[in-house]
Design a protein around this motif. Structure first.
Motif, short mmCIF file in Angstrom:
data_model
loop_
_atom_site.label_atom_id
_atom_site.label_comp_id
_atom_site.label_asym_id
_atom_site.label_seq_id
_atom_site.Cartn_x
_atom_site.Cartn_y
_atom_site.Cartn_z
N LEU A 94 -32.04 -5.76 -15.86
CA LEU A 94 -33.04 -4.69 -15.94
C LEU A 94 -34.43 -5.27 -16.05
O LEU A 94 -34.64 -6.25 -16.78
CB LEU A 94 -32.77 -3.82 -17.17
N GLY A 95 -35.37 -4.70 -15.33
CA GLY A 95 -36.75 -5.19 -15.39
C GLY A 95 -37.60 -4.44 -14.38
O GLY A 95 -37.44 -3.24 -14.22
N TYR A 96 -38.46 -5.20 -13.70
CA TYR A 96 -39.39 -4.56 -12.76
C TYR A 96 -39.36 -5.28 -11.42
O TYR A 96 -39.46 -6.50 -11.37
CB TYR A 96 -40.80 -4.57 -13.35
N ARG A 97 -39.24 -4.51 -10.34
CA ARG A 97 -39.15 -5.10 -9.01
C ARG A 97 -40.40 -5.91 -8.68
O ARG A 97 -41.51 -5.55 -9.08
CB ARG A 97 -38.91 -4.01 -7.96
N SER A 98 -40.20 -6.98 -7.92
CA SER A 98 -41.35 -7.83 -7.56
C SER A 98 -41.85 -7.51 -6.17
O SER A 98 -42.95 -7.90 -5.79
CB SER A 98 -40.97 -9.31 -7.65
N GLY A 99 -41.06 -6.81 -5.38
CA GLY A 99 -41.51 -6.53 -4.02
C GLY A 99 -41.05 -5.16 -3.59
O GLY A 99 -40.68 -4.32 -4.40
N LYS A 100 -41.12 -4.96 -2.26
CA LYS A 100 -40.71 -3.66 -1.72
C LYS A 100 -39.18 -3.58 -1.70
O LYS A 100 -38.49 -4.58 -1.61
CB LYS A 100 -41.26 -3.50 -0.31
N ILE A 101 -38.69 -2.36 -1.70
CA ILE A 101 -37.27 -2.09 -1.75
C ILE A 101 -36.89 -1.45 -0.41
O ILE A 101 -37.64 -0.62 0.10
CB ILE A 101 -37.01 -1.13 -2.95
N PRO A 102 -35.74 -1.81 0.18
CA PRO A 102 -35.39 -1.20 1.48
C PRO A 102 -35.07 0.29 1.39
O PRO A 102 -34.82 0.81 0.30
CB PRO A 102 -34.12 -1.98 1.89
N LEU A 103 -35.06 0.94 2.54
CA LEU A 103 -34.74 2.38 2.59
C LEU A 103 -33.32 2.62 2.10
O LEU A 103 -32.43 1.83 2.39
CB LEU A 103 -34.81 2.86 4.04
N LYS A 104 -33.14 3.70 1.37
CA LYS A 104 -31.81 4.00 0.85
C LYS A 104 -30.95 4.60 1.96
O LYS A 104 -31.37 5.50 2.67
CB LYS A 104 -31.94 4.98 -0.32
N LYS A 105 -29.74 4.07 2.12
CA LYS A 105 -28.84 4.60 3.15
C LYS A 105 -27.59 5.14 2.48
O LYS A 105 -26.93 4.46 1.70
CB LYS A 105 -28.44 3.49 4.12
N ARG A 106 -27.25 6.38 2.80
CA ARG A 106 -26.08 7.02 2.20
C ARG A 106 -25.35 7.86 3.25
O ARG A 106 -25.96 8.31 4.22
CB ARG A 106 -26.50 7.94 1.04
N GLN A 107 -24.05 8.10 3.01
CA GLN A 107 -23.30 9.00 3.88
C GLN A 107 -23.89 10.41 3.75
O GLN A 107 -24.49 10.75 2.73
CB GLN A 107 -21.83 9.04 3.45
N ALA A 108 -23.63 11.22 4.79
CA ALA A 108 -24.14 12.60 4.78
C ALA A 108 -23.34 13.45 3.78
O ALA A 108 -22.17 13.16 3.52
CB ALA A 108 -24.02 13.21 6.17
N LYS A 109 -24.01 14.47 3.27
CA LYS A 109 -23.37 15.39 2.32
C LYS A 109 -22.05 15.92 2.87
O LYS A 109 -21.04 15.99 2.16
CB LYS A 109 -24.29 16.62 2.11
N GLU A 110 -22.07 16.33 4.16
CA GLU A 110 -20.90 16.95 4.77
C GLU A 110 -19.71 15.98 4.80
O GLU A 110 -18.55 16.37 4.83
CB GLU A 110 -21.16 17.39 6.22
N THR A 111 -20.00 14.69 4.83
CA THR A 111 -18.92 13.70 4.89
C THR A 111 -18.20 13.57 3.55
O THR A 111 -17.00 13.36 3.51
CB THR A 111 -19.49 12.31 5.28
N ILE A 112 -18.95 13.68 2.47
CA ILE A 112 -18.33 13.37 1.18
C ILE A 112 -17.96 14.59 0.33
O ILE A 112 -17.13 14.49 -0.55
CB ILE A 112 -19.19 12.39 0.34
N PHE A 113 -18.61 15.74 0.61
CA PHE A 113 -18.29 16.92 -0.20
C PHE A 113 -17.46 17.91 0.60
O PHE A 113 -17.84 18.27 1.71
CB PHE A 113 -19.57 17.63 -0.67
N THR A 114 -16.33 18.32 0.05
CA THR A 114 -15.51 19.35 0.66
C THR A 114 -15.44 20.52 -0.31
O THR A 114 -14.98 20.36 -1.44
CB THR A 114 -14.08 18.83 0.91
N THR A 115 -15.96 21.64 0.12
CA THR A 115 -15.91 22.82 -0.76
C THR A 115 -14.59 23.54 -0.57
O THR A 115 -14.19 23.82 0.57
CB THR A 115 -17.09 23.77 -0.42
N VAL A 116 -13.93 23.78 -1.65
CA VAL A 116 -12.64 24.47 -1.59
C VAL A 116 -12.85 25.87 -2.15
O VAL A 116 -13.15 26.02 -3.33
CB VAL A 116 -11.57 23.70 -2.38
N VAL A 117 -12.74 26.88 -1.29
CA VAL A 117 -13.02 28.25 -1.77
C VAL A 117 -11.71 29.02 -1.98
O VAL A 117 -10.66 28.63 -1.49
CB VAL A 117 -13.94 29.03 -0.79
#
Ligand SMILES: Cc1cc2nc3c(=O)[nH]c(=O)nc-3n(C[C@H](O)[C@H](O)[C@H](O)COP(=O)(O)O)c2cc1C
Length: 228
Positions: free
Chosen positions: A205-228
């Protein structure tokens, strides 16, 4: 007991939370000149301490490594921690407790000393816990018991990282180490009793020294399944 008083959440509050999650990155480069203020550090530790655990048995302990020589020596066993060890303001090694079973000394300690209740092997809570472990979750080997405890230590991990992010503090979770070699080293240093604990993860834990890359994540539709 505290009542849950309903409050109206504001767009600002929601945005503050999401901004913290966007801001949090597994930080590869830390600025060694920047130190976390004591009040912020204590807040992060309190977030860990207040974390939930299965049955409330808290199968964890945390080594807060400040010693520069140990930080240097850890690099030999922890390739994934080198960036953190080189510049992070604070460094944690999270331990998971071994053999937390219904009749273990740890469970007895939690029930008696922390919950303030009498402990008995026949109490409904003890029997329920035994059934949960041996039947429901099939925790019938030393390894599965350790892994179950280790899973729970990741709850304080997430809480520490999120709390840090809300305080504009960077972090890096670390599993990049040789567990057997690391545990032997910590044991030799008198920091780990291997009959009681194993290493779960590390956290810089501390403080970043430089720039951080863009965050990449799966799409909402891929990971969430709504069960009604
Ligand atoms: C359990 C866990 C272990 C990780 N171990 C390491 C590690 O040893 N060294 C490292 O630099 N990053 C480590 N990471 C960081 C991940 O690579 C990173 O979180 C992931 O790629 C997503 O990127 P982000 O956290 O920047 O959004 C770890 C992350 C997690 C959650």
């Amino acid at each position: 007991m505290e009542e849950n008083k309903l409050t109206t959440n504001t767009p600002e509050k929601r945005q503050e939370i999401l901004t913290a999650f966007e801001h949090r990155h597994a930080t590869k480069g830390f600025d060694p000149a920047k130190k976390i203020p004591t009040e912020d550090w204590e807040t992060i530790l309190e977030a860990a301490r207040l974390s939930p655990s299965s049955f409330g048995y808290e199968p964890w302990a945390f080594l807060l490594i400040e010693n520069p020589q140990i930080k240097e020596e850890l690099k030999e066993f922890a390739w994934g921690a080198i960036n953190s060890l080189n510049g992070a303001s604070h460094f944690i090694i999270a331990l998971a407790r071994k053999n937390v079973t219904a009749e273990s000394a740890h469970v007895k300690h939690m029930v008696e000393d922390v919950f303030g209740l009498p402990f008995s092997a026949d109490a409904p809570q003890t029997r329920m816990f035994k059934q949960f472990q041996t039947k429901d979750f099939d925790l019938n080997s030393e390894r599965s018991l350790f892994d179950w405890a280790s899973k729970q230590t990741y709850i304080p991990l997430a809480n520490m990282m999120t709390t840090a992010a809300l305080l504009n503090i960077d972090s890096c979770p670390i599993e990049g180490f040789d567990r057997v070699e690391l545990e032997a080293y910590l044991s030799e240093k008198g920091l780990l009793d291997r009959s009681e604990f194993g290493v779960s993860y590390m956290l810089g834990l501390g403080y970043r020294s430089g720039k951080i890359p863009l965050k990449k994540r799966q799409a909402k539709e891929t990971i969430f399944t709504t069960v009604v």
